[in-house]
Write an enzyme that holds these catalytic residues in place. Structure first.
Site, PDB file in Angstrom:
ATOM      1  N   SER A   1     -62.745 -18.488 -18.466  1.00 45.84           N
ATOM      2  CA  SER A   1     -63.053 -19.480 -17.435  1.00 45.84           C
ATOM      3  C   SER A   1     -62.915 -20.868 -18.018  1.00 45.84           C
ATOM      4  O   SER A   1     -63.055 -21.070 -19.224  1.00 45.84           O
ATOM      5  CB  SER A   1     -64.484 -19.306 -16.943  1.00 45.84           C
ATOM      6  OG  SER A   1     -65.405 -19.792 -17.909  1.00 45.84           O
ATOM      7  N   ASP A   2     -62.649 -21.844 -17.161  1.00 47.18           N
ATOM      8  CA  ASP A   2     -62.764 -23.227 -17.613  1.00 47.18           C
ATOM      9  C   ASP A   2     -64.252 -23.477 -17.891  1.00 47.18           C
ATOM     10  O   ASP A   2     -65.122 -22.705 -17.505  1.00 47.18           O
ATOM     11  CB  ASP A   2     -62.204 -24.194 -16.563  1.00 47.18           C
ATOM     12  CG  ASP A   2     -61.738 -25.502 -17.192  1.00 47.18           C
ATOM     13  OD1 ASP A   2     -62.205 -25.836 -18.294  1.00 47.18           O
ATOM     14  OD2 ASP A   2     -60.907 -26.204 -16.581  1.00 47.18           O
ATOM     15  N   CYS A   3     -64.537 -24.590 -18.594  1.00 47.11           N
ATOM     16  CA  CYS A   3     -65.895 -24.827 -19.085  1.00 47.11           C
ATOM     17  C   CYS A   3     -66.660 -25.741 -18.118  1.00 47.11           C
ATOM     18  O   CYS A   3     -66.301 -26.880 -18.029  1.00 47.11           O
ATOM     19  CB  CYS A   3     -65.856 -25.516 -20.445  1.00 47.11           C
ATOM     20  SG  CYS A   3     -64.677 -24.762 -21.595  1.00 47.11           S
TER      21      CYS A   3
END
Ligand SMILES: *[C@@H]1O[C@H](CO)[C@@H](O)[C@H](O)[C@H]1NC(C)=O
Ligand SMILES: *[C@@H]1O[C@H](CO)[C@@H](O)[C@H](O)[C@H]1NC(C)=O
Ligand SMILES: *[C@@H]1O[C@H](CO)[C@@H](O)[C@H](O)[C@H]1NC(C)=O
Ligand SMILES: *[C@@H]1O[C@H](CO)[C@@H](O)[C@H](O)[C@H]1NC(C)=O
Ligand SMILES: *[C@@H]1O[C@H](CO)[C@@H](O)[C@H](O)[C@H]1NC(C)=O
Ligand SMILES: *[C@@H]1O[C@H](CO)[C@@H](O)[C@H](O)[C@H]1NC(C)=O
Length: 772
Positions: free
Chosen positions: A290-292
């Site tokens: 996932s993106d952060c």
């Protein structure tokens, strides 16, 4: 062991010190220390076993709590198994970059900083994309051996740059799906350098952010809340196309899902996207991250999941394997207790993660005893890599206007005024996701090689809110034989979390250009540093502006490349990787994701494939100092589609029409249509050139019915000596790949009829016929 590790280790501060503490506690800073008999006996540490068996052995040894602790980027160590903690988050967009897992310092204080991808893409040179990837991964491995970096890099960013206002456009290879696909494929191959027949990785790359991201923060809508409404058609032949190539052709070992929603569904919870498309259809051999912190974002900002446990389960069941952030560490155990997800799903996620780590050698003991083990500090910022950074900047320079004064001649131009907020650019040249560069060569420094230089910034910074410094630049311009005015943008104007609302130069920069132009006695050349289009309304038509050079963000050696082009030591061959729209393009909503125009609303569409409005410069524009002409040497005039192929009559047309659409996934007929096109290029000037040859196709019914106006079929970079003709350049033509577009359902179709190929000013008609 190389010389790097002996005397210089004493200089290494924190990082190695932590390693030393681990060693004192009986644990090496790497897993599977082969000198520890207990560890060496574990099957997961046994390099003669198959990776699948080692992964299975390792995962089976972990408790549920331990497994959950491995689902986030800051994975904790498992001391009882001799496995140290691991930071998954490294960046290498255009060089090893400052990021949580990368520490500069000690014997590696810096790394080579290549141009931003938007500039490298302008070279249209796939060997360069590959070569940069190789250099970056060599520096990354060297830093890893010294304990200063992990091996999982969340680069490149291959989102389609469909709007010049987007703050992250600089990170991308531009607006075209084929160019982006090739950039992804070759950069990833260079980074990973997996050898044929081996599953091993030099470093692990990650293609991000899937998908339809493209908005950071525009007039109150930010990426965390943006719901991208995208048609199946645009998703298939634009937004997802580079990701498909990255996985299928580049063999990437990771894909990152984005912050935004796609048609209402958070991309990190989208089973159709992550599992059906990436995992099952494209066959990703790697992990999905996932993106952060996308999970927290979609839980907080959308009503998609009722509870945190639902959000965690949604993501894991959709096919997410790793969470950048802490969300899964906090909520996975209770999600399992609430029976929203099972331990089997966690095991599957871990299997993908540990497999990538094993392919990197992270369970093979001391990295210094492995394949890349001899790389050390002397392999970072080498003269070879720094020359490649300069070469990339040269190849990415795009000359947009030249009334004949360029290149400047040192015999005529003795004094040069170098003015503007970017005249002495350093940090601005390396953009974002950067590391600490080995060194900088600013334009100001580089021009001193060619002339007596006077310098005046004209503005205090890029925002240029005051005109108080303009007079200094005007005086310098008035006194010099020629003027270079370096203007544009930097991270204060276009950046992550910062989209533009205007395509004009910021603040008083335009005023600066105008006053300098009026005062100058010699030629005035505008150098633009920016990712996105800049509209300087008078610059194209006013004859007092002798030239315009777009330098993008050219990296640590950018100034040298700019000066070499302006003084003719390098013949420019870069081409624009994105359309330059005029200022009034900003009246269109940035949130409208449609690629295709809509006549009923006046929406003009986006990118050269679909946009119907006026442009300042077009995709593929870029001048050279020589004149060139292309010629088709060999190209088929017709190709026949077998009458047994799966076809349907073109929609909206009468039954009697001879127009057919071939299903472009039908392998047998597609194979039979493959052909080759050979083109030669004549260089009519005296100067040698490295020419960018682009081949476009114009399909039948171009520009209507969702059919692109033109599309790139291929490109090639070729060396041509002065006054000579190149060897024939062969393009492999695969009509099912190069001539197709998606229908409204996202099905790829190849249309019968006349497709016109264009190379330079030459055209060739090719008819696709149904064989009776
Ligand atoms: C590693 O596996 C091989 C193949 O099964 C086996 O012969 C060898 O003894 C193992 N090594 C160790 C240290 O257990
Ligand atoms: C071997 O590794 C284990 C697990 O980290 C550790 O407990 C043990 O002390 C080590 N043995 C030696 C001899 O270092
Ligand atoms: C140019 O920039 C460098 C680096 O920021 C700085 O050290 C130098 O003084 C600047 N040159 C001038 C003439 O201002
Ligand atoms: C911008 O202005 C031009 C020229 O008047 C016009 O053709 C074009 O449609 C305008 N574009 C937009 C997006 O309004
Ligand atoms: C064009 O826009 C109208 C109004 O929003 C919409 O109803 C129509 O479906 C659109 N047409 C296409 C081809 O997208
Ligand atoms: C493409 O880039 C590579 C790497 O810099 C370079 O060696 C090669 O000459 C370039 N190709 C052309 C035709 O310029």
């Amino acid at each position: 062991m190389g010389k790097a590790s002996t005397c210089k280790d004493a200089l290494l501060p924190l990082v190695l010190l932590l390693g030393v503490i681990d060693v004192l506690a009986g644990q090496a800073p790497y897993a599977c220390d082969q000198s520890n008999a207990t560890l060496a006996a574990f099957p997961f540490c046994n390099t003669s076993l198959a990776i699948t068996d080692r992964v299975e052995d390792y995962v089976a040894r972990l408790t549920l709590e331990e497994k959950i602790s491995q689902l986030i980027n800051t994975a904790t160590g498992i001391p009882r198994l001799g496995v140290p903690k691991y930071q998954w988050w490294q960046e290498a967009l255009h060089g090893v970059a400052s990021s949580p897992g990368v520490q500069f310092g000690g014997s590696v204080p810096a790394a080579t900083s290549f141009p931003m991808p938007i500039t490298t893409a302008a070279s249209f040179n796939t060997s360069l994309f590959y070569g940069i990837g190789q250099a970056v991964s060599t520096e990354a491995r060297a830093m890893h051996n010294l304990g200063q970096s992990g091996l999982t890099f969340w680069s490149p960013n291959i989102n389609i740059y469909r709007d010049p206002r987007w703050g992250r456009g600089q990170e991308t290879p531009g607006e075209d799906p084929l160019l982006s696909s090739n950039f992804a494929t070759y950069y990833v191959r260079g980074l990973q350098e997996s050898q044929a027949g081996s599953d091993k990785l030099k470093v692990s790359a990650c293609c991000k952010h899937m998908t339809a991201y493209d908005v950071d923060n525009w007039l109150g809508t930010d990426r965390y809340h943006f719901n991208a409404i995208v048609t199946e058609q645009d998703l298939e032949d634009t937004y997802n196309a580079p990701f498909k190539s990255c996985v299928e052709d580049g063999g990437v070992s990771s894909v990152m899902c984005s912050y935004n929603r796609l048609n209402g569904v958070p991309t990190c919870a989208d089973h159709e996207l992550l599992t059906t498309t990436v995992r099952e259809t494209w066959k990703l051999n790697g992990y999905i991250v996932s993106d952060c912190d996308s999970l927290q974002v979609f839980f907080d900002n959308t009503n998609y999941a009722a509870t945190a446990e639902d959000a965690a389960a949604d993501a894991l069941l959709a096919g997410l394997n790793l969470n950048c952030g802490t969300f899964l560490a906090k909520h996975t155990l209770s999600a399992i207790q609430q029976k929203k997800v099972t331990e089997a799903t966690i095991n599957q996620a871990l299997t993908y993660l540990v497999t990538v780590q094993m392919r990197l050698g992270l369970y093979d003991g001391d990295p210094k005893s492995q394949t890349y083990g001899s790389l050390g500090a002397s392999d970072v910022c080498t003269s070879e890599h720094q020359t490649l950074a300069l070469e990339a900047a040269r190849q990415g320079m795009v000359l947009l206007k030249n009334l004949g004064a360029l290149p400047l001649s040192t015999s005529k131009i003795k004094s040069l005024a170098v003015v503007g907020p970017h005249a002495n650019a350093t940090r601005a040249m390396i953009g974002n996701y950067a590391g600490i560069p080995c060194k900088y060569t600013s334009p100001l420094q580089a021009f001193q090689k060619y002339a007596q230089v006077s310098y005046a910034p004209g503005c205090a910074n890029v925002a240029c809110s005051s005109d108080s410094l303009i007079s200094g630049a005007v005086s310098a311009a008035a006194a010099a034989d020629a003027v270079v005015v370096a203007v544009g943008l930097d991270l204060t104007i276009e950046a992550e979390s910062l989209d533009r609302t205007s395509l004009l130069l910021p603040g008083k920069q335009q005023e600066l250009v105008s006053q300098v132009m009026q005062a100058a006695k010699g030629p005035v050349v505008i150098v633009i540093l920016s990712a996105g289009a800049i509209d300087i309304p008078f610059a194209l038509s006013d004859s007092r502006i002798a030239g315009i050079l777009w330098a993008g963000y050219p990296g640590q050696a950018g100034g040298a490349a700019i000066a070499e082009v302006i003084f003719g030591d390098h013949n420019p061959s870069g081409k624009l990787p994105a359309t330059w729209y005029p200022q009034n393009f900003t009246s269109i909503s940035m949130l409208d994701m449609n690629m295709r125009p809509n006549a009923s609303t006046g929406y003009p569409g986006r990118t050269y494939r679909f946009y119907t409005g006026p442009t300042i410069f077009k995709f593929g524009d870029g001048l050279s100092y020589t004149s060139l002409s292309a010629k088709f040497i060999k190209a088929p005039s017709f190709l026949s589609i077998p009458s047994t192929a799966p076809m349907q009559p073109c929609t909206g047309l009468k039954k009697s029409s001879s127009c057919f659409h071939l299903d472009a996934t039908d392998e047998k007929s597609c194979e039979s249509l493959k052909s080759q096109v050979a083109i030669s290029v004549r260089n009519k000037g005296a100067m040698a050139i490295s020419h960018t040859l682009m081949l476009f196709s114009t399909p039948p019914n171009a520009g209507s019915d969702g059919v692109p106006q033109r599309q790139l079929v291929g490109f090639n970079k070729i060396q041509i000596a002065g006054d000579s003709i190149s060897n024939p350049v062969i393009f492999d033509l695969d009509p099912c790949r190069h001539f197709v577009h998606a229908d409204p359902d996202g099905k790829k179709l190849l249309r019968s009829g006349t497709h016109v190929l264009t190379a330079g000013n030459e055209q060739h008609s090719l008819r696709l016929l149904v064989r009776p």
